[in-house]
Design a protein around this motif. Structure first.
Motif, short mmCIF file in Angstrom:
data_model
loop_
_atom_site.label_atom_id
_atom_site.label_comp_id
_atom_site.label_asym_id
_atom_site.label_seq_id
_atom_site.Cartn_x
_atom_site.Cartn_y
_atom_site.Cartn_z
N PRO A 277 26.11 86.89 -0.71
CA PRO A 277 26.72 85.67 -1.26
C PRO A 277 26.33 85.47 -2.72
O PRO A 277 25.29 85.95 -3.18
N ALA A 278 27.16 84.75 -3.44
CA ALA A 278 26.87 84.42 -4.84
C ALA A 278 25.76 83.36 -4.88
O ALA A 278 25.64 82.53 -3.99
N ILE A 279 24.97 83.40 -5.95
CA ILE A 279 23.89 82.43 -6.11
C ILE A 279 24.48 81.05 -6.33
O ILE A 279 25.36 80.85 -7.17
N GLY A 280 24.01 80.09 -5.55
CA GLY A 280 24.44 78.71 -5.69
C GLY A 280 25.80 78.38 -5.08
O GLY A 280 26.24 77.25 -5.13
N LYS A 281 26.50 79.36 -4.49
CA LYS A 281 27.79 79.10 -3.87
C LYS A 281 27.66 79.33 -2.37
O LYS A 281 27.07 80.30 -1.94
N THR A 282 28.20 78.42 -1.59
CA THR A 282 28.20 78.59 -0.13
C THR A 282 29.62 78.86 0.32
O THR A 282 30.27 78.00 0.91
N ASN A 283 30.11 80.05 -0.01
CA ASN A 283 31.50 80.37 0.32
C ASN A 283 31.62 81.33 1.50
O ASN A 283 32.66 81.89 1.73
N VAL A 284 30.54 81.50 2.26
CA VAL A 284 30.57 82.28 3.49
C VAL A 284 30.04 81.39 4.60
O VAL A 284 28.99 80.78 4.46
N SER A 285 30.79 81.31 5.69
CA SER A 285 30.32 80.49 6.81
C SER A 285 30.50 81.25 8.12
O SER A 285 31.41 82.05 8.28
N LEU A 286 29.61 80.96 9.05
CA LEU A 286 29.65 81.53 10.39
C LEU A 286 29.59 80.37 11.37
O LEU A 286 28.72 79.50 11.25
N THR A 287 30.52 80.34 12.31
CA THR A 287 30.52 79.33 13.35
C THR A 287 30.15 79.98 14.66
O THR A 287 30.79 80.94 15.09
N LEU A 288 29.10 79.49 15.29
CA LEU A 288 28.65 80.01 16.57
C LEU A 288 29.36 79.22 17.66
O LEU A 288 29.07 78.03 17.85
N GLU A 289 30.33 79.84 18.32
CA GLU A 289 31.15 79.13 19.29
C GLU A 289 30.53 79.03 20.68
O GLU A 289 30.67 78.02 21.35
#
Length: 190
Positions: free
Chosen positions: A136-148
């Motif tokens: 991931p890029a520093i300071g950016k939260t542009n990746v997410s994982l949802t645990l279903e």
């Protein structure tokens, strides 16, 4: 005398029979599976006895890790073209419905610790090889994982089902990114 001999033989056979190793393999509750797109490459694969694409690390009750390793080395019909993908995911405190957001905490080129994600890509065409490492890029939260869902919570390492989506960036060139979309089920173990 004959009765004692038969009794000793019977007892000896019982002891030998009870000391025999039990080679029964306990199957996981469900083999792992993925439906993934790494940039331009798409995959829909299941784990089986002979080939694992999604590997689950032993669960210690707090930190949960898994990785996906894909390669077509020699299996794509093109002898001079090879591709390798490895996606590492580390989560802390798994819970159904939890959403994890990933970002890099430092400009270091090393792999990130807990609650982190990294992606390695190797492409070989003839004698030329490209090796890239993404996170991931520093300071950016542009990746997410949802645990279903968590399956087999009574197992030593439960299976988790979820989806992940976002962009990861090349640590050597911030303009180079890869979009990863992934639906997954990890493999549980007793």
């Amino acid at each position: 005398m004959k009765a004692i001999y038969i009794l000793l033989c019977t007892v000896s056979l019982c002891i030998l029979w009870s000391c025999r190793k039990n080679n029964v393999e306990i199957q996981p509750i469900e083999f792992g599976k993925i439906d993934a797109q790494f940039g331009r490459d798409s995959y829909w694969l299941l784990n089986d006895r002979f080939r694992k694409v999604i590997h689950t690390n032993p669960y210690d009750g707090k930190d949960y890790g898994f990785y996906i390793e894909l390669n077509n080395f020699g299996n794509n019909g093109f002898t001079g073209y090879r591709v390798f993908h490895r996606l590492d995911v580390n989560l802390a405190d798994i819970a159904e419905g939890k959403v994890y957001r990933f970002d890099a905490v430092s400009p270091s080129t090393e792999r990130q610790p807990k609650d982190k994600i990294s992606y390695e890509y190797i492409e070989t065409i003839g004698d030329k090889s490209i090796h890239k490492f993404y996170r991931p890029a520093i300071g950016k939260t542009n990746v997410s994982l949802t645990l279903e869902r968590i399956k087999g919570s009574d197992y030593r390492t439960p299976a988790i089902e979820g989806h992940l989506e976002g962009y990861l960036y090349n640590i050597a060139n911030a303009r180079d990114s890869v979009l990863i979309t992934l639906r997954f089920l990890t493999e549980a173990s007793r």
